[in-house]
Design a protein around this motif. Structure first.
Motif, PDB file in Angstrom:
ATOM      1  N   ILE A 144     -30.549 -38.012 -17.267  1.00  0.00           N
ATOM      2  CA  ILE A 144     -31.330 -39.035 -16.529  1.00  0.00           C
ATOM      3  C   ILE A 144     -32.834 -38.778 -16.774  1.00  0.00           C
ATOM      4  O   ILE A 144     -33.409 -37.943 -16.095  1.00  0.00           O
ATOM      5  CB  ILE A 144     -30.911 -38.911 -14.920  1.00  0.00           C
ATOM      6  N   GLY A 169     -39.280 -31.787  -9.758  1.00  0.00           N
ATOM      7  CA  GLY A 169     -38.228 -32.597 -10.154  1.00  0.00           C
ATOM      8  C   GLY A 169     -36.994 -32.554  -9.261  1.00  0.00           C
ATOM      9  O   GLY A 169     -37.361 -31.900  -8.250  1.00  0.00           O
ATOM     10  N   GLY A 170     -35.783 -32.884  -9.462  1.00  0.00           N
ATOM     11  CA  GLY A 170     -34.618 -33.275  -8.684  1.00  0.00           C
ATOM     12  C   GLY A 170     -34.213 -31.923  -8.018  1.00  0.00           C
ATOM     13  O   GLY A 170     -34.044 -31.662  -6.696  1.00  0.00           O
ATOM     14  N   ASN A 171     -34.243 -30.680  -8.981  1.00  0.00           N
ATOM     15  CA  ASN A 171     -33.704 -29.334  -8.144  1.00  0.00           C
ATOM     16  C   ASN A 171     -34.574 -29.123  -7.124  1.00  0.00           C
ATOM     17  O   ASN A 171     -34.258 -28.609  -5.993  1.00  0.00           O
ATOM     18  CB  ASN A 171     -33.836 -28.443  -9.273  1.00  0.00           C
ATOM     19  N   HIS A 201     -24.768 -32.672  -7.900  1.00  0.00           N
ATOM     20  CA  HIS A 201     -25.278 -32.120  -9.124  1.00  0.00           C
ATOM     21  C   HIS A 201     -25.592 -30.582  -8.753  1.00  0.00           C
ATOM     22  O   HIS A 201     -25.487 -30.077  -7.645  1.00  0.00           O
ATOM     23  CB  HIS A 201     -26.882 -32.543  -9.035  1.00  0.00           C
ATOM     24  N   VAL A 203     -24.656 -37.803 -10.217  1.00  0.00           N
ATOM     25  CA  VAL A 203     -25.550 -37.715 -11.583  1.00  0.00           C
ATOM     26  C   VAL A 203     -24.536 -38.311 -12.702  1.00  0.00           C
ATOM     27  O   VAL A 203     -24.937 -38.899 -13.583  1.00  0.00           O
ATOM     28  CB  VAL A 203     -25.614 -36.308 -11.682  1.00  0.00           C
ATOM     29  N   ASP A 250     -29.315 -36.897  -1.732  1.00  0.00           N
ATOM     30  CA  ASP A 250     -29.968 -36.547  -3.105  1.00  0.00           C
ATOM     31  C   ASP A 250     -29.961 -37.943  -3.648  1.00  0.00           C
ATOM     32  O   ASP A 250     -29.033 -38.425  -4.234  1.00  0.00           O
ATOM     33  CB  ASP A 250     -29.002 -35.628  -3.766  1.00  0.00           C
ATOM     34  N   ASP A 279     -37.032 -38.858  -7.522  1.00  0.00           N
ATOM     35  CA  ASP A 279     -37.716 -38.374  -8.661  1.00  0.00           C
ATOM     36  C   ASP A 279     -38.345 -39.495  -9.664  1.00  0.00           C
ATOM     37  O   ASP A 279     -37.572 -40.376 -10.118  1.00  0.00           O
ATOM     38  CB  ASP A 279     -36.537 -37.707  -9.732  1.00  0.00           C
ATOM     39  N   HIS A 334     -39.766 -39.063 -12.118  1.00  0.00           N
ATOM     40  CA  HIS A 334     -39.682 -38.986 -13.343  1.00  0.00           C
ATOM     41  C   HIS A 334     -38.070 -39.499 -13.847  1.00  0.00           C
ATOM     42  O   HIS A 334     -37.813 -39.082 -15.120  1.00  0.00           O
ATOM     43  CB  HIS A 334     -39.767 -37.436 -14.123  1.00  0.00           C
ATOM     44  N   LYS A 335     -37.509 -39.898 -12.979  1.00  0.00           N
ATOM     45  CA  LYS A 335     -36.276 -40.673 -13.339  1.00  0.00           C
ATOM     46  C   LYS A 335     -36.393 -42.111 -13.350  1.00  0.00           C
ATOM     47  O   LYS A 335     -36.851 -42.685 -14.366  1.00  0.00           O
ATOM     48  CB  LYS A 335     -34.953 -40.149 -12.558  1.00  0.00           C
TER      49      LYS A 335
HETATM   50  C1  LIG Z   1     -28.423 -36.691  -8.582  1.00  0.00           C
HETATM   51  C2  LIG Z   1     -29.442 -35.649  -9.144  1.00  0.00           C
HETATM   52  N1  LIG Z   1     -29.813 -34.946  -8.580  1.00  0.00           N
HETATM   53  C3  LIG Z   1     -30.628 -33.831  -9.030  1.00  0.00           C
HETATM   54  C4  LIG Z   1     -30.704 -33.586 -10.371  1.00  0.00           C
HETATM   55  C5  LIG Z   1     -31.641 -32.584 -11.063  1.00  0.00           C
HETATM   56  O1  LIG Z   1     -32.904 -33.135 -11.306  1.00  0.00           O
HETATM   57  P1  LIG Z   1     -33.815 -32.329 -12.138  1.00  0.00           P
HETATM   58  O2  LIG Z   1     -33.351 -32.052 -13.517  1.00  0.00           O
HETATM   59  O3  LIG Z   1     -35.108 -33.119 -12.167  1.00  0.00           O
HETATM   60  O4  LIG Z   1     -33.979 -31.076 -11.512  1.00  0.00           O
HETATM   61  C6  LIG Z   1     -30.299 -34.732 -11.276  1.00  0.00           C
HETATM   62  C7  LIG Z   1     -30.558 -34.683 -12.552  1.00  0.00           C
HETATM   63  O5  LIG Z   1     -30.178 -35.438 -13.380  1.00  0.00           O
HETATM   64  C8  LIG Z   1     -29.587 -35.849 -10.713  1.00  0.00           C
HETATM   65  O6  LIG Z   1     -28.918 -36.665 -11.312  1.00  0.00           O
END
Ligand SMILES: Cc1ncc(COP(=O)(O)O)c(C=O)c1O
Length: 495
Positions: A93, A152-154, A194, A251, A276, A305, A307-308
């Motif tokens: 993504i 980001g997502g994490n 995720h 994800v 999430d 995010d 960036h997604k």
């Molecule tokens: C649903 C979801 N949560 C968290 C993440 C983690 O995001 P990042 O890679 O920006 O840390 C992703 C990454 O694809 C995701 O799809």
């Protein structure tokens, strides 16, 4: 020399040289953005081949002219990178990045505000504050939500996780630490969540056994009956539940959990409800998707995010918290060497008090500028088009005798290559199809015509396309079908 009126530093570039180098770089990038149709998504070079481009020189002792460096480095990056701005990039993504985002990053780096403290970044702090407010408005949550930009997502999910823990753990946790609390804290998420949740469990001291993995139903959503029962059982057995994570676009398949049901369960058990929505949250604003996201406004925190699915260049994530006081309670500290609060005619917002970082870059600028450049209506339209293209891919796969369309949610479609006259249900055939599709994916990724990733759905190894790409058109989707089938046949004949 230090004693000169204008110190001559080997780092500084003269005004004229900077101007001319900047123009050259922008010229290169303008051509780059225009060349995707002629370039492969990726060259498929091995790490060894890439390494050989850099050579094995030791750290240089003396410097080089910047003009040479920028020329050779832009060449290196343009010719040997995986291009996620390519119209046929559908892997994982990662979006096709906005061009205004690239210019914003340059501007942000040049001015270099430290957005940890208001006094160090007066305008940037105000812009980040407005960006967060606009993101909340975009998805449609109440104006009480506040938060910050993260990498980001994490990190966005970690931030929500830690705010939840502060809000729900015994107040002594900060002083005593997890090891000395008598509470056995546990938290809940679906099996489709995720991997950030495992990292959080490990890094924040709970251990992975504290994760209650709730099974998913046939439609890939969390089984909320099992969730409710598991919480009950845990309470009976002396555990202290504190958090439930709902996915808003998981994800692998893009499924949105039953958020209103999770919200009800959280309310009844006084648990923190975190969503999430790193990938899927922007789709909550699309009229055709609204019902799917019902209940998201009850979340205590949301990860999303830019960036997604808002197409920001890496890195830009965001955490929104219904009551931002929980962020300050979690992250704030006031060392004597910070003089950040004097002379304020209103309370300062110092972003270091909202999250894990102290010194912080100006990530918000690329998101803020893109929101202003594009506007809400065109953003919604672009996101909706991505969904339409994913639906088209699913429909085309369904029609094709050699493809099986497996799932379609938001802008993620999964499918697999199934040769004609193949008895997919016979024993042993499924593992053959899995091996075939895994080989096919590797071949496609190396080939560079189209970039897909994979998903395992009900034990089926699938090709997965996630379209967060404003450059993709119907033509790319139809060509993708042709490429998959053509390469699928080749892989089959080689087996
Ligand atoms: C649903 C979801 N949560 C968290 C993440 C983690 O995001 P990042 O890679 O920006 O840390 C992703 C990454 O694809 C995701 O799809």
């Amino acid at each position: 020399m230090v004693g000169e009126k204008h110190r001559l530093s080997p780092i500084e570039i003269s005004q004229e040289e900077f101007r001319s180098l900047g123009y050259q770089l922008i010229d290169t990038l303008a051509d780059f953005y225009n060349s995707f149709d002629d370039l492969p998504v990726t060259t498929g070079e091995t790490p060894k081949q890439i390494q050989s481009l850099l050579g094995t020189d030791s750290l240089p002792d003396s410097g080089m002219p910047v003009s040479e460096l920028l020329k050779s480095t832009s060449d290196l990056l343009v010719k040997h990178s995986l291009l996620n701005g390519h119209p046929k990039f559908f892997g994982y993504i990662t979006s096709s990045p906005t061009q205004i985002g690239a210019l914003a990053d340059l501007l942000a780096a040049a001015v270099n505000p430290n957005v940890g403290a208001n006094i160090l970044s007066p305008v940037a702090t105000a812009i980040e504050k407005q960006t967060v407010k606009w993101l909340a408005e975009f998805i449609g949550v109440s104006s009480t939500y506040g938060g910050l930009l993260v990498s980001g997502g994490n990190m966005a999910n970690f931030t929500g996780f830690l705010a939840a823990r502060t809000a729900k753990a015994p107040k002594s946790l900060k002083e005593d630490g997890l090891a000395n609390t008598t509470e056995k804290m546990v938290f809940y998420c679906s099996k489709a969540t995720h991997t950030w949740i495992e990292k959080a469990a490990v890094l924040f001291g709970h251990g992975t056994k504290a994760i209650r993995w709730i099974p998913i139903r046939d439609d890939n959503k969390m089984n909320t009956q099992v969730l409710e029962q598991t919480i009950k059982d845990d309470i009976t057995n002396g555990y202290s539940p504190f958090l439930v994570v709902g996915n808003a676009g998981d994800v692998s398949t893009g499924v949105v959990d039953d958020l209103s049901e999770i919200a009800r369960i959280c309310k009844e058990n006084q648990l923190w409800f975190h969503i999430d929505g790193a990938y899927g949250m922007p789709a909550a604003a699309i009229p055709q998707c609204k019902a799917m996201f019902h209940g998201f406004q009850d979340a205590d925190s949301i990860a999303l995010d830019p960036h997604k699915w808002l197409y920001a260049p890496l890195e830009a994530g965001c955490t929104l918290v219904k009551n931002p006081q929980h962020l300050t309670d979690t992250f704030s500290a006031h060392p004597v060497y910070y003089n950040f609060d004097h002379n304020a005619d209103e309370p300062n917002l110092n972003f270091y008090e909202y999250g894990l970082q102290n010194s912080r870059g100006f990530r918000a600028l690329k998101v803020w500028l893109a929101l202003k450049q594009v506007g809400r209506a065109a953003y919604l339209n672009t996101i909706r088009e991505d969904i339409t293209l994913a639906e088209l891919l699913f429909a085309e796969a369904k029609k094709h005798p050699e493809l099986e369309a497996v799932s379609q949610n938001l802008s993620i479609t999964t499918l697999r290559y199934v040769p004609i006259n193949h008895g997919a249900d016979e024993s042993g055939q499924e593992s053959f199809l899995n091996a075939l599709n895994e080989k096919l994916l590797n071949r496609l990724q190396e080939g560079g015509e189209v970039f897909l990733s994979n998903a395992l759905i009900s034990e089926k190894y699938c090709l997965r396309a996630c379209i967060v790409n404003y450059r993709t058109s119907e033509k790319d989707i139809r060509e993708t079908i042709e490429i998959i089938v053509r390469e699928g046949r080749k892989v089959l004949s080689g087996l």
